[in-house]
Write an enzyme that holds these catalytic residues in place. Structure first.
Site, PDB file in Angstrom:
ATOM      1  CE  LYS A   1     -70.146  73.005  -5.461  1.00 45.30           C
ATOM      2  NZ  LYS A   1     -70.750  72.422  -6.885  1.00 45.30           N
TER       3      LYS A   1
ATOM      4  NE  ARG B   1     -64.265  73.089  -8.664  1.00 44.66           N
ATOM      5  CZ  ARG B   1     -65.181  73.602  -8.637  1.00 44.66           C
ATOM      6  NH1 ARG B   1     -65.313  74.755  -7.827  1.00 44.66           N
ATOM      7  NH2 ARG B   1     -66.400  73.585  -9.581  1.00 44.66           N
TER       8      ARG B   1
ATOM      9  NE  ARG C   1     -75.567  77.845 -12.765  1.00 45.74           N
ATOM     10  CZ  ARG C   1     -74.531  77.091 -11.952  1.00 45.74           C
ATOM     11  NH1 ARG C   1     -74.503  76.892 -10.753  1.00 45.74           N
ATOM     12  NH2 ARG C   1     -73.674  76.404 -12.788  1.00 45.74           N
TER      13      ARG C   1
ATOM     14  NE  ARG D   1     -71.520  79.117 -14.133  1.00 47.19           N
ATOM     15  CZ  ARG D   1     -71.226  78.435 -13.056  1.00 47.19           C
ATOM     16  NH1 ARG D   1     -71.718  78.971 -11.959  1.00 47.19           N
ATOM     17  NH2 ARG D   1     -70.197  77.579 -13.010  1.00 47.19           N
TER      18      ARG D   1
ATOM     19  NE  ARG E   1     -69.225  73.238 -14.536  1.00 45.37           N
ATOM     20  CZ  ARG E   1     -70.631  73.865 -14.386  1.00 45.37           C
ATOM     21  NH1 ARG E   1     -71.229  74.208 -15.438  1.00 45.37           N
ATOM     22  NH2 ARG E   1     -71.232  74.164 -13.064  1.00 45.37           N
TER      23      ARG E   1
HETATM   24  P1  AP5 Z   1     -76.094  76.487  -7.795  1.00 51.55           P
HETATM   25  O1  AP5 Z   1     -76.577  76.673  -6.460  1.00 51.55           O
HETATM   26  O2  AP5 Z   1     -75.871  77.295  -8.512  1.00 51.55           O
HETATM   27  O3  AP5 Z   1     -75.300  74.973  -7.782  1.00 51.55           O
HETATM   28  P2  AP5 Z   1     -73.812  74.973  -7.687  1.00 51.55           P
HETATM   29  O4  AP5 Z   1     -73.361  73.568  -6.756  1.00 51.55           O
HETATM   30  O5  AP5 Z   1     -73.044  76.232  -6.816  1.00 51.55           O
HETATM   31  O6  AP5 Z   1     -73.089  74.826  -9.035  1.00 51.55           O
HETATM   32  P3  AP5 Z   1     -71.950  75.472  -9.919  1.00 51.55           P
HETATM   33  O7  AP5 Z   1     -72.067  74.904 -11.153  1.00 51.55           O
HETATM   34  O8  AP5 Z   1     -71.599  76.986  -9.387  1.00 51.55           O
HETATM   35  O9  AP5 Z   1     -70.782  74.544  -9.054  1.00 51.55           O
HETATM   36  P4  AP5 Z   1     -69.320  74.319  -9.903  1.00 51.55           P
HETATM   37  O10 AP5 Z   1     -68.682  73.774  -8.648  1.00 51.55           O
HETATM   38  O11 AP5 Z   1     -69.644  73.544 -11.053  1.00 51.55           O
HETATM   39  O12 AP5 Z   1     -69.049  75.742 -10.553  1.00 51.55           O
HETATM   40  P5  AP5 Z   1     -68.113  77.024  -9.833  1.00 51.55           P
HETATM   41  O13 AP5 Z   1     -68.698  78.083  -9.905  1.00 51.55           O
HETATM   42  O14 AP5 Z   1     -67.763  76.762  -8.439  1.00 51.55           O
HETATM   43  O15 AP5 Z   1     -77.576  75.487  -8.393  1.00 51.55           O
HETATM   44  C1  AP5 Z   1     -77.702  75.257  -9.593  1.00 51.55           C
HETATM   45  C2  AP5 Z   1     -79.081  75.515 -10.045  1.00 51.55           C
HETATM   46  O16 AP5 Z   1     -79.914  74.940  -9.308  1.00 51.55           O
HETATM   47  C3  AP5 Z   1     -79.434  76.918  -9.738  1.00 51.55           C
HETATM   48  O17 AP5 Z   1     -80.288  77.685 -10.973  1.00 51.55           O
HETATM   49  C4  AP5 Z   1     -80.380  76.970  -8.620  1.00 51.55           C
HETATM   50  O18 AP5 Z   1     -81.399  78.091  -8.488  1.00 51.55           O
HETATM   51  C5  AP5 Z   1     -80.850  75.742  -8.720  1.00 51.55           C
HETATM   52  N1  AP5 Z   1     -81.199  74.848  -7.355  1.00 51.55           N
HETATM   53  C6  AP5 Z   1     -80.427  74.900  -6.398  1.00 51.55           C
HETATM   54  N2  AP5 Z   1     -80.740  74.083  -5.257  1.00 51.55           N
HETATM   55  C7  AP5 Z   1     -82.216  73.725  -5.975  1.00 51.55           C
HETATM   56  C8  AP5 Z   1     -83.044  72.834  -5.322  1.00 51.55           C
HETATM   57  N3  AP5 Z   1     -83.177  72.086  -4.097  1.00 51.55           N
HETATM   58  N4  AP5 Z   1     -84.112  72.433  -6.106  1.00 51.55           N
HETATM   59  C9  AP5 Z   1     -84.343  73.020  -7.245  1.00 51.55           C
HETATM   60  N5  AP5 Z   1     -83.335  73.768  -7.937  1.00 51.55           N
HETATM   61  C10 AP5 Z   1     -82.284  74.166  -7.129  1.00 51.55           C
HETATM   62  O19 AP5 Z   1     -66.855  76.797 -10.760  1.00 51.55           O
HETATM   63  C11 AP5 Z   1     -66.586  77.071 -12.169  1.00 51.55           C
HETATM   64  C12 AP5 Z   1     -65.451  76.912 -12.858  1.00 51.55           C
HETATM   65  O20 AP5 Z   1     -64.415  77.765 -12.014  1.00 51.55           O
HETATM   66  C13 AP5 Z   1     -64.897  75.365 -12.575  1.00 51.55           C
HETATM   67  O21 AP5 Z   1     -65.524  74.542 -13.380  1.00 51.55           O
HETATM   68  C14 AP5 Z   1     -63.581  75.710 -12.688  1.00 51.55           C
HETATM   69  O22 AP5 Z   1     -62.905  75.917 -13.947  1.00 51.55           O
HETATM   70  C15 AP5 Z   1     -63.166  76.687 -12.040  1.00 51.55           C
HETATM   71  N6  AP5 Z   1     -62.954  76.830 -10.499  1.00 51.55           N
HETATM   72  C16 AP5 Z   1     -63.733  77.401  -9.438  1.00 51.55           C
HETATM   73  N7  AP5 Z   1     -63.151  76.927  -8.197  1.00 51.55           N
HETATM   74  C17 AP5 Z   1     -61.740  76.158  -8.659  1.00 51.55           C
HETATM   75  C18 AP5 Z   1     -61.042  75.474  -7.893  1.00 51.55           C
HETATM   76  N8  AP5 Z   1     -60.912  75.559  -6.548  1.00 51.55           N
HETATM   77  N9  AP5 Z   1     -59.985  75.321  -8.561  1.00 51.55           N
HETATM   78  C19 AP5 Z   1     -59.821  75.186  -9.801  1.00 51.55           C
HETATM   79  N10 AP5 Z   1     -60.718  75.659 -10.620  1.00 51.55           N
HETATM   80  C20 AP5 Z   1     -61.839  76.344 -10.129  1.00 51.55           C
END
Ligand code: AP5
Length: 214
Positions: free
Chosen positions: A13, A88, A122, A155, A166
């Site tokens: 994402k 979420r 990552r 991370r 997660r």
């Molecule tokens: P990446 O683009 O980083 O993936 P992502 O979907 O953004 O993954 P996240 O882990 O950031 O999502 P998340 O929803 O768990 O965490 P968030 O930060 O929002 O890609 C992943 C890897 O794959 C990278 O290395 C990339 O280079 C690689 N890649 C990408 N596309 C590829 C492809 N096509 N082929 C090969 N490789 C590829 O949230 C973190 C924490 O914050 C949560 O756990 C929660 O505690 C809190 N939080 C955040 N938002 C909320 C909310 N709305 N409500 C409550 N808590 C929240």
């Protein structure tokens, strides 16, 4: 253009939302990045959020909704945005509907074994939040951000046991949000497998079909 990107942890994402926002010229709003900045700065919100994030739980709705409301009310978001990581929970989806209803919700569909591969490799820039992958999207110089020269880190919540939590949290709390948007015909499901440019092309096509991109 008000776009939400949904999908399991590690679906890509952030990678895709940053590219699309840059091309389209709307702000990229990522709740995970915003929270990590608060943690780094040691703000009250960061201190309260950290324990939830480190164990793979969601930060409470009231904190997140207030943070997103403040951001979406800023001037640069009035012409649209790409939201990554919000909503979420059903309560967050209600809040967004009242604040700035999305035009389309793009859902990135990726298999669990692929998620594990993506998250284990990552690396994220400590300074600007840019995302890399050791194998699939490496920086030009190992350990250094191409964009700002900052140091790249793994991370804390990308440890295997936290990733499992997660994914469980996602199934329990966020899949109902996916179902809700599907029932309202706002959801467009996009195959998130394949290379980063392949997925980006599918997302652009989805935005064109929704009439949001020429
Ligand atoms: P990446 O683009 O980083 O993936 P992502 O979907 O953004 O993954 P996240 O882990 O950031 O999502 P998340 O929803 O768990 O965490 P968030 O930060 O929002 O890609 C992943 C890897 O794959 C990278 O290395 C990339 O280079 C690689 N890649 C990408 N596309 C590829 C492809 N096509 N082929 C090969 N490789 C590829 O949230 C973190 C924490 O914050 C949560 O756990 C929660 O505690 C809190 N939080 C955040 N938002 C909320 C909310 N709305 N409500 C409550 N808590 C929240």
């Amino acid at each position: 253009m008000k776009v939400v990107l949904l999908g399991p942890p590690g679906a890509g994402k952030g990678t895709q939302a940053q590219r699309l926002a840059w091309e389209v010229g709307v702000p990229y709003v990522a709740t995970g990045d915003m929270l990590r900045r608060h943690v780094r700065k040691g703000t009250d919100l960061g201190t309260r959020a950290r324990a939830y994030m480190d164990r793979g739980d969601l930060v409470p709705d009231d904190l997140i909704i207030a943070m997103v409301r403040r951001r979406l009310e800023e001037a640069d978001c009035q012409g649209g945005f790409i939201l990554d990581g919000f909503p979420r929970t059903p309560a967050q989806a209600e809040a967004l509907a009242a604040l700035a209803p999305p035009d389309v919700v793009l859902y990135l569909d990726v298999r669990e074994d692929e998620i594990a591969r993506r998250l284990s490799g990552r690396r994220t820039c400590r300074e600007c939040g840019a995302v890399y992958h050791l194998e699939f999207d490496p920086p030009a110089e190992a350990g250094v951000c191409d964009r700002c020269g900052g140091a790249l880190d793994q991370r804390v919540d990308d440890r295997e046991e936290v990733v499992r939590e997660r994914v469980r949290t996602y199934r329990r709390q966020t899949e109902p949000v996916v179902d809700r948007y599907r029932a309202r015909s706002l959801l467009v499901e996009v195959d998130g497998s394949g290379t980063i440019p392949e997925v980006e092309a599918r997302l652009r096509e989805a935005l064109r079909e929704a009439g949001l991109l020429t």
